[in-house]
Structure formats: C-alpha cells, structure tokens
Scaffold this motif. Structure first.
Motif, short mmCIF file in Angstrom:
data_model
loop_
_atom_site.label_atom_id
_atom_site.label_comp_id
_atom_site.label_asym_id
_atom_site.label_seq_id
_atom_site.Cartn_x
_atom_site.Cartn_y
_atom_site.Cartn_z
N ARG A 3 -26.47 -20.77 35.08
CA ARG A 3 -27.53 -20.59 34.08
C ARG A 3 -27.63 -19.10 33.73
NH1 ARG A 3 -31.89 -22.39 31.51
NH2 ARG A 3 -33.83 -21.23 31.58
N ILE A 4 -27.43 -18.79 32.44
CA ILE A 4 -27.53 -17.42 31.95
C ILE A 4 -28.56 -17.38 30.84
CG2 ILE A 4 -26.31 -15.50 30.85
CD1 ILE A 4 -23.75 -16.50 32.21
N VAL A 5 -29.55 -16.51 31.00
CA VAL A 5 -30.62 -16.36 30.02
C VAL A 5 -30.28 -15.19 29.10
CG1 VAL A 5 -33.05 -15.74 29.76
CG2 VAL A 5 -32.38 -17.37 31.51
N VAL A 6 -30.44 -15.41 27.80
CA VAL A 6 -30.26 -14.35 26.81
C VAL A 6 -31.64 -13.83 26.43
CG1 VAL A 6 -29.41 -13.74 24.51
CG2 VAL A 6 -28.14 -15.40 25.92
N ILE A 7 -31.87 -12.55 26.68
CA ILE A 7 -33.13 -11.91 26.32
C ILE A 7 -33.07 -11.48 24.86
CG2 ILE A 7 -34.73 -10.02 26.83
CD1 ILE A 7 -34.44 -12.11 29.12
N ASP A 8 -34.01 -11.97 24.07
CA ASP A 8 -34.02 -11.71 22.63
C ASP A 8 -34.70 -10.38 22.32
OD1 ASP A 8 -34.08 -11.77 19.89
OD2 ASP A 8 -35.26 -13.62 19.73
N ASN A 9 -33.87 -9.39 22.00
CA ASN A 9 -34.38 -8.08 21.57
C ASN A 9 -34.38 -7.96 20.05
OD1 ASN A 9 -35.06 -6.72 24.05
ND2 ASN A 9 -32.88 -6.74 24.52
N HIS A 10 -34.42 -9.10 19.39
CA HIS A 10 -34.59 -9.19 17.93
C HIS A 10 -33.37 -8.72 17.15
CE1 HIS A 10 -38.64 -10.00 19.21
NE2 HIS A 10 -38.67 -8.82 19.80
N GLY A 11 -32.18 -8.87 17.73
CA GLY A 11 -30.95 -8.52 17.03
C GLY A 11 -30.52 -9.63 16.10
N GLN A 12 -29.77 -9.28 15.08
CA GLN A 12 -29.36 -10.26 14.09
C GLN A 12 -28.29 -11.23 14.60
OE1 GLN A 12 -27.72 -8.36 10.60
NE2 GLN A 12 -26.74 -6.76 11.82
N PHE A 13 -27.62 -10.92 15.71
CA PHE A 13 -26.58 -11.79 16.24
C PHE A 13 -26.98 -12.48 17.55
CE2 PHE A 13 -24.01 -8.25 14.22
CZ PHE A 13 -23.80 -8.94 13.02
N THR A 14 -28.22 -12.31 17.98
CA THR A 14 -28.64 -12.82 19.30
C THR A 14 -28.38 -14.31 19.46
OG1 THR A 14 -30.30 -11.07 19.45
CG2 THR A 14 -30.59 -12.96 20.89
N HIS A 15 -28.65 -15.09 18.43
CA HIS A 15 -28.42 -16.54 18.53
C HIS A 15 -26.94 -16.85 18.78
CE1 HIS A 15 -27.50 -15.63 14.36
NE2 HIS A 15 -26.85 -16.76 14.29
N LEU A 16 -26.04 -15.98 18.31
CA LEU A 16 -24.61 -16.20 18.54
C LEU A 16 -24.23 -15.94 20.00
CD1 LEU A 16 -23.11 -14.55 15.33
CD2 LEU A 16 -23.51 -16.99 15.78
#
Length: 183
Positions: A3-16
C-alpha cells in the motif's frame, strides 16, 4: 498487498502518480496533504509535485512515519528543505524535455535506468544542495541536482515527473520504489 499513499500537494499530474501505482498492482490512495499523519497506513509514501512550498500542508510530518518516501518535483524539494538541504529558483523555469545522467548505477530508485534517460521536468524551483545523508544521483545540463537518495532512511527524490508519458522509463522508477517499499 503493498500500500502506497500519494500525498496531494496540488500538482497538475498528481492523479497520474496514483494511476501509475494502481496500474502496477499496488493498493494506493490519493490523500490531501492536510491529513493527520496518524491516519496514514502505508508501506510507502509519494510526496507529489505542486505549485509551491506555501501549499505543502503537513507534508513534512509524513517524513517521520518510518516508511520509504519518494518525493517528486516539489516533493523532492520538501525533502531537501525539511532535512537541511537548500532549495532555490531554477535558471531554466518551465516544463521541458531534459536528458538526465544517472550518477549512481547502484541506486535502488534510479540506478537501473539508462545512463542517460529522457524526462519531463519543471525547473522553476530546484534543490541546490542535498541534505546530509543524501547522495546526488542524477544531473542534467539544466539542473545540477535532478535526483537524490538517502538509502539509510529510504528517502528518495526526483526533480522530474516519472508519471507522465513524456518521461522515458518512468514506470521503472515506480517499480523500483515499489520494490523498496516491499523490502
């Protein structure tokens, strides 16, 4: 399952970043950077890119969770800034294709990449000095510090965006990070 969590720092490619991990068979979730660190249960963390240091929320707190961390672009800058390195404005600025030279072929994150690999990166801000304990692992003619690693603490950073199609071998960066998280 890892399980790897992606921390959303509001970048335009974060969802990718999340999609790349999901497509590699990882249990992954995108969480806001204001999430309480005690609410994060993960084998690894990706600190996403984003617009600037003023919007990083609690990202520095996630470095204390004792799991591997991969900082991408702004995420790498957070690692450097919080751990005693130095971040400053880049000479180049916006997004561009860049040829990165891999400096350490034993590095667990990027050592398996081609000695020179084409990446998509922004250089509005960049790491100017790596923190103590880190090794400078990638460079380019646009940015001296394109990648850094602290293998003792399992902290890694790349200035470029491995999640975008313009980056050669981006998937391999995520595969290598998954391997790090599974050890």
């Amino acid at each position: 399952m890892t399980r790897i969590v992606v921390i959303d720092n509001h970048g335009q490619f974060t969802h990718l970043e999340r999609r790349a991990l999901r497509d590699l068979g990882v249990d992954t979730e995108l969480v806001d950077n204001d999430t309480d660190p005690n609410d994060i249960d993960a084998d690894g963390i990706v600190l996403s890119g984003g617009p600037d240091m003023d919007r990083i929320g609690r990202s520095p707190d996630y470095l204390d969770l004792d799991v591997p961390v991969l900082g991408i672009c702004l995420g790498m800058q957070i690692l450097a800034e919080e751990l005693g390195g130095r971040v400053g404005g880049g000479d180049y600025g916006g997004y561009a294709d860049v040829d990165v030279e891999i400096l350490d072929d034993d590095d667990p994150l990027i050592g398996s990449l081609a000695p020179e690999t084409r990446v998509w990166a922004s250089h509005a801000d960049e790491v100017k000095e790596v923190p103590e304990g880190f090794t400078h692992t990638g460079t380019s003619d646009v940015c001296t510090i394109e990648a850094m690693s602290d293998t003792e603490r399992n902290l890694y950073g790349v200035q470029w965006h491995p999640e975008v199609a313009h980056t050669d071998e981006g998937e391999e960066v995520f595969e290598n990070f998954i391997d790090i998280c599974e050890q």
